[in-house]
Design a protein around this motif. Structure first.
Motif, PDB file in Angstrom:
ATOM      1  N   ALA A   1     -89.071  68.650 -82.636  1.00  0.00           N
ATOM      2  CA  ALA A   1     -90.505  68.387 -82.519  1.00  0.00           C
ATOM      3  C   ALA A   1     -91.139  69.305 -81.477  1.00  0.00           C
ATOM      4  O   ALA A   1     -92.285  69.749 -81.627  1.00  0.00           O
ATOM      5  N   GLN A   2     -90.403  69.607 -80.422  1.00  0.00           N
ATOM      6  CA  GLN A   2     -90.896  70.493 -79.376  1.00  0.00           C
ATOM      7  C   GLN A   2     -91.119  71.899 -79.922  1.00  0.00           C
ATOM      8  O   GLN A   2     -92.130  72.553 -79.612  1.00  0.00           O
ATOM      9  N   LEU A   3     -90.194  72.366 -80.753  1.00  0.00           N
ATOM     10  CA  LEU A   3     -90.341  73.682 -81.380  1.00  0.00           C
ATOM     11  C   LEU A   3     -91.587  73.729 -82.258  1.00  0.00           C
ATOM     12  O   LEU A   3     -92.337  74.716 -82.255  1.00  0.00           O
ATOM     13  N   ALA A   4     -91.815  72.647 -83.018  1.00  0.00           N
ATOM     14  CA  ALA A   4     -92.988  72.596 -83.899  1.00  0.00           C
ATOM     15  C   ALA A   4     -94.280  72.581 -83.081  1.00  0.00           C
ATOM     16  O   ALA A   4     -95.270  73.245 -83.440  1.00  0.00           O
ATOM     17  N   PHE A   5     -94.289  71.849 -81.982  1.00  0.00           N
ATOM     18  CA  PHE A   5     -95.468  71.782 -81.113  1.00  0.00           C
ATOM     19  C   PHE A   5     -95.775  73.148 -80.510  1.00  0.00           C
ATOM     20  O   PHE A   5     -96.916  73.613 -80.533  1.00  0.00           O
ATOM     21  N   ASN A   6     -94.755  73.812 -79.999  1.00  0.00           N
ATOM     22  CA  ASN A   6     -94.940  75.143 -79.412  1.00  0.00           C
ATOM     23  C   ASN A   6     -95.389  76.150 -80.471  1.00  0.00           C
ATOM     24  O   ASN A   6     -96.200  77.046 -80.190  1.00  0.00           O
ATOM     25  N   ALA A   7     -94.874  75.995 -81.684  1.00  0.00           N
ATOM     26  CA  ALA A   7     -95.257  76.896 -82.771  1.00  0.00           C
ATOM     27  C   ALA A   7     -96.738  76.724 -83.114  1.00  0.00           C
ATOM     28  O   ALA A   7     -97.444  77.696 -83.404  1.00  0.00           O
TER      29      ALA A   7
ATOM     30  N   GLN B   1    -102.247  78.572 -83.313  1.00  0.00           N
ATOM     31  CA  GLN B   1    -103.660  78.250 -83.171  1.00  0.00           C
ATOM     32  C   GLN B   1    -104.337  79.010 -82.034  1.00  0.00           C
ATOM     33  O   GLN B   1    -105.478  79.456 -82.164  1.00  0.00           O
ATOM     34  N   PHE B   2    -103.638  79.152 -80.915  1.00  0.00           N
ATOM     35  CA  PHE B   2    -104.267  79.728 -79.721  1.00  0.00           C
ATOM     36  C   PHE B   2    -103.580  80.987 -79.196  1.00  0.00           C
ATOM     37  O   PHE B   2    -104.014  81.546 -78.200  1.00  0.00           O
ATOM     38  N   LYS B   3    -102.502  81.419 -79.855  1.00  0.00           N
ATOM     39  CA  LYS B   3    -101.667  82.502 -79.310  1.00  0.00           C
ATOM     40  C   LYS B   3    -101.251  82.180 -77.875  1.00  0.00           C
ATOM     41  O   LYS B   3    -101.283  83.029 -76.983  1.00  0.00           O
ATOM     42  N   MET B   4    -100.861  80.939 -77.690  1.00  0.00           N
ATOM     43  CA  MET B   4    -100.495  80.420 -76.384  1.00  0.00           C
ATOM     44  C   MET B   4     -98.986  80.218 -76.340  1.00  0.00           C
ATOM     45  O   MET B   4     -98.401  79.596 -77.237  1.00  0.00           O
ATOM     46  N   ASN B   5     -98.341  80.751 -75.304  1.00  0.00           N
ATOM     47  CA  ASN B   5     -96.906  80.564 -75.150  1.00  0.00           C
ATOM     48  C   ASN B   5     -96.595  79.126 -74.734  1.00  0.00           C
ATOM     49  O   ASN B   5     -97.489  78.346 -74.421  1.00  0.00           O
ATOM     50  N   ALA B   6     -95.302  78.796 -74.718  1.00  0.00           N
ATOM     51  CA  ALA B   6     -94.877  77.447 -74.330  1.00  0.00           C
ATOM     52  C   ALA B   6     -95.463  77.084 -72.967  1.00  0.00           C
ATOM     53  O   ALA B   6     -95.519  77.904 -72.047  1.00  0.00           O
ATOM     54  N   LEU B   7     -95.910  75.859 -72.822  1.00  0.00           N
ATOM     55  CA  LEU B   7     -96.540  75.413 -71.587  1.00  0.00           C
ATOM     56  C   LEU B   7     -95.529  75.303 -70.450  1.00  0.00           C
ATOM     57  O   LEU B   7     -94.363  74.956 -70.685  1.00  0.00           O
ATOM     58  N   PRO B   8     -95.947  75.563 -69.219  1.00  0.00           N
ATOM     59  CA  PRO B   8     -95.031  75.498 -68.074  1.00  0.00           C
ATOM     60  C   PRO B   8     -94.769  74.047 -67.665  1.00  0.00           C
ATOM     61  O   PRO B   8     -95.677  73.349 -67.221  1.00  0.00           O
ATOM     62  N   GLY B   9     -93.536  73.588 -67.844  1.00  0.00           N
ATOM     63  CA  GLY B   9     -93.198  72.213 -67.496  1.00  0.00           C
ATOM     64  C   GLY B   9     -92.256  71.618 -68.532  1.00  0.00           C
ATOM     65  O   GLY B   9     -91.723  72.324 -69.403  1.00  0.00           O
ATOM     66  N   ASN B  10     -92.060  70.308 -68.466  1.00  0.00           N
ATOM     67  CA  ASN B  10     -91.139  69.604 -69.352  1.00  0.00           C
ATOM     68  C   ASN B  10     -91.898  68.606 -70.206  1.00  0.00           C
ATOM     69  O   ASN B  10     -92.589  67.723 -69.685  1.00  0.00           O
TER      70      ASN B  10
END
Length: 483
Positions: free
Chosen positions: A340-346, A351-360
């Motif tokens: 699910a985390q991979l899908a969220f980051n994808a 949508q925003f060309k945003m890399n994975a968010l900093p944190g857990n």
């Protein structure tokens, strides 16, 4: 001049007993009856100082730098403009680019600036023992550049809500909020924090320029009672401080009962483990307000500000503590599933060309939260009222993004952002959908910006953007218009 400011005779008699000999009692009383200058602090998480200066010039605001705070400015607007549009309803304030903060109250966090800037990476934690409404907490967050972990505590439940709202508006993403009497930290989080700010609850003698009735209920007996609370808080804070760390103690009052004598209690309680760090070189002319011990005792007439007291201590060695406590109960969050985390980051990437968010990423029921990276070692020490940033709500088809993701991380987006015009911003903060000048083919979520800073989320809908501003943040009255 406000001659209606209430200054009781017994208060004046008390001030006579401790006002420094180089200061005049008459000047003090005169200063207390002068209106307080409006001051703001630029939130560098959302706007640079240079950009703020340009915006102020556009609006014909008169600004002058506050000597001790590189991000602070005294600000003058016309009476007509202030009456028509309070500073809190301006675009710069609503976007979180500025915080209206009294100039001398910027001093306590600045006493930790050098230590914070010397830390590399994210492996550190700072505690703000009495945080609401959040001026100093958000200032610490900006000094930390959202690195590490900032634990902000507030004993009052109503003030905790205000603190949480301000952290969202200012884009503080590394914060954990707690709701306790500050006396618990020494027992439950013994030597856990690299640095600590204790802006203690006090009698508020220094605030009469802002509140003409601040001294209505003043009494020596009340000062003595408050000082006992302050002593318990400063002892707890020192126990929670790591060896080598710094503790800043501050109040917005003047009496030595709540200031120097509380500091003396700390020195007597812990002896050679405590070292006073003199503040006479904190800024140019700081010596004008420095006591013999090295504390800052800011009287209103010295810098034309509120009255304030700031002391700084270093914990030289570890101390004994035989009554440590352990929290009971299970931690209510679990790690967000890897798939699910991979899908969220994808989705964020698409949508925003945003890399994975900093944190857990952590999940509680259907809520998706992003915790600060350094929380792991401290997460089970106490029960937190709020941890990190709520970034989404989980549904069977994915994650619906939350407002806070935009205010905290919207600056990372490289596409699907929309700069609001003045009229669109008024509609947005009043909860209305945003009409577009021409039809759009864009779909999905969009991050809305104001003054170049992210303020929230919307959803593309051909001729408009659907407003996703939380109902509790919808403003009433006049917004973002100029006379």
């Amino acid at each position: 001049m406000d001659k209606n400011t209430y200054i009781p005779e017994n208060f004046i008699d008390d001030v006579k007993s401790y006002i420094p000999p180089h200061l005049s009692l008459e000047d003090f009383i005169d200063s207390c009856q002068q209106p307080l200058r409006l001051s703001v602090r630029v939130n560098t998480l959302k706007m640079s100082v240079a950009d703020f200066e340009k915006e102020a010039q556009k609006m014909s605001w008169q600004i002058s730098p506050i000597p001790w705070c590189p991000e602070g400015f005294w600000l003058t607007r016309s009476k007509e403009e202030e009456a028509a549009l309070p500073i809190g309803n301006t675009a710069l304030h609503l976007s979180g680019c500025i915080y209206v903060q009294e100039a001398s109250s910027m001093l306590p966090p600045l006493a930790l600036r050098e230590e914070i800037h010397a830390i590399e990476g994210n492996e550190f934690a700072i505690l703000d023992v009495a945080a609401a409404p959040g001026s100093k907490t958000s200032q610490l967050g900006a000094l930390m550049d959202n690195r590490g972990l900032l634990v902000a505590n507030e004993f009052s439940s109503s003030r905790l809500k205000v603190l949480a709202a301000n952290m969202k508006r200012m884009g503080i993403s590394n914060c954990a909020l707690s709701h306790f009497d500050g006396k618990i930290f020494g027992d439950y989080m013994f030597e856990c924090f690299d640095h600590i700010l204790l802006d203690a609850p006090c009698s508020g003698e220094g605030t009469v320029r802002k509140d003409p009735n601040a001294l209505k209920n003043w009494s020596i007996e009340s000062n003595i009672e408050i000082a006992e609370v302050q002593k318990s808080l400063i002892k707890s804070a020192f126990l929670a401080l790591k060896p080598g760390g710094s503790l800043v103690y501050s109040t917005c009052t003047l009496t030595p009962l709540e200031n120097q004598q509380v500091c003396s209690y700390l020195l007597e309680e812990f002896g050679d483990a405590v070292e006073i760090i003199a503040l006479d070189h904190l800024f140019d002319n700081a010596n004008l307000a420095t006591t013999d011990q090295g504390y800052l005792h800011v009287w209103p007439q010295i810098f034309d500000s509120e009255g304030f007291f700031i002391a700084k201590f270093k914990k030289r060695v570890s101390v004994a503590h035989h009554d440590q406590q352990i929290k009971k109960g299970k931690f209510p969050f679990e790690a967000f599933a890897p798939k699910a985390q991979l899908a969220f980051n994808a989705y964020l990437k698409k949508q925003f060309k945003m890399n994975a968010l900093p944190g857990n990423l952590m999940q509680r029921d259907k809520e998706l939260w992003l915790f600060p990276e350094h929380l792991e070692s401290l997460r089970d020490k106490i029960k937190y009222a709020r941890l990190g940033v709520k970034v989404g709500t989980i549904h069977k088809n994915g994650v619906r993004l939350e407002h806070e993701l935009a205010t905290s991380f919207g600056q990372l987006a490289k596409q699907n952002t929309q700069a609001l015009t003045q009229s669109q911003a008024v509609d947005y903060f009043q909860g209305k959908d945003i009409r577009l000048e021409k039809l759009t083919s864009e779909t999905g979520e969009v991050i809305l910006t104001l003054c170049g800073a992210p303020v929230g989320l919307g959803k593309w809908q051909k001729a408009k953007i659907k407003n996703n501003l939380p109902r509790d943040l919808i403003a009433q009255g006049q917004l973002i218009t100029w006379v």
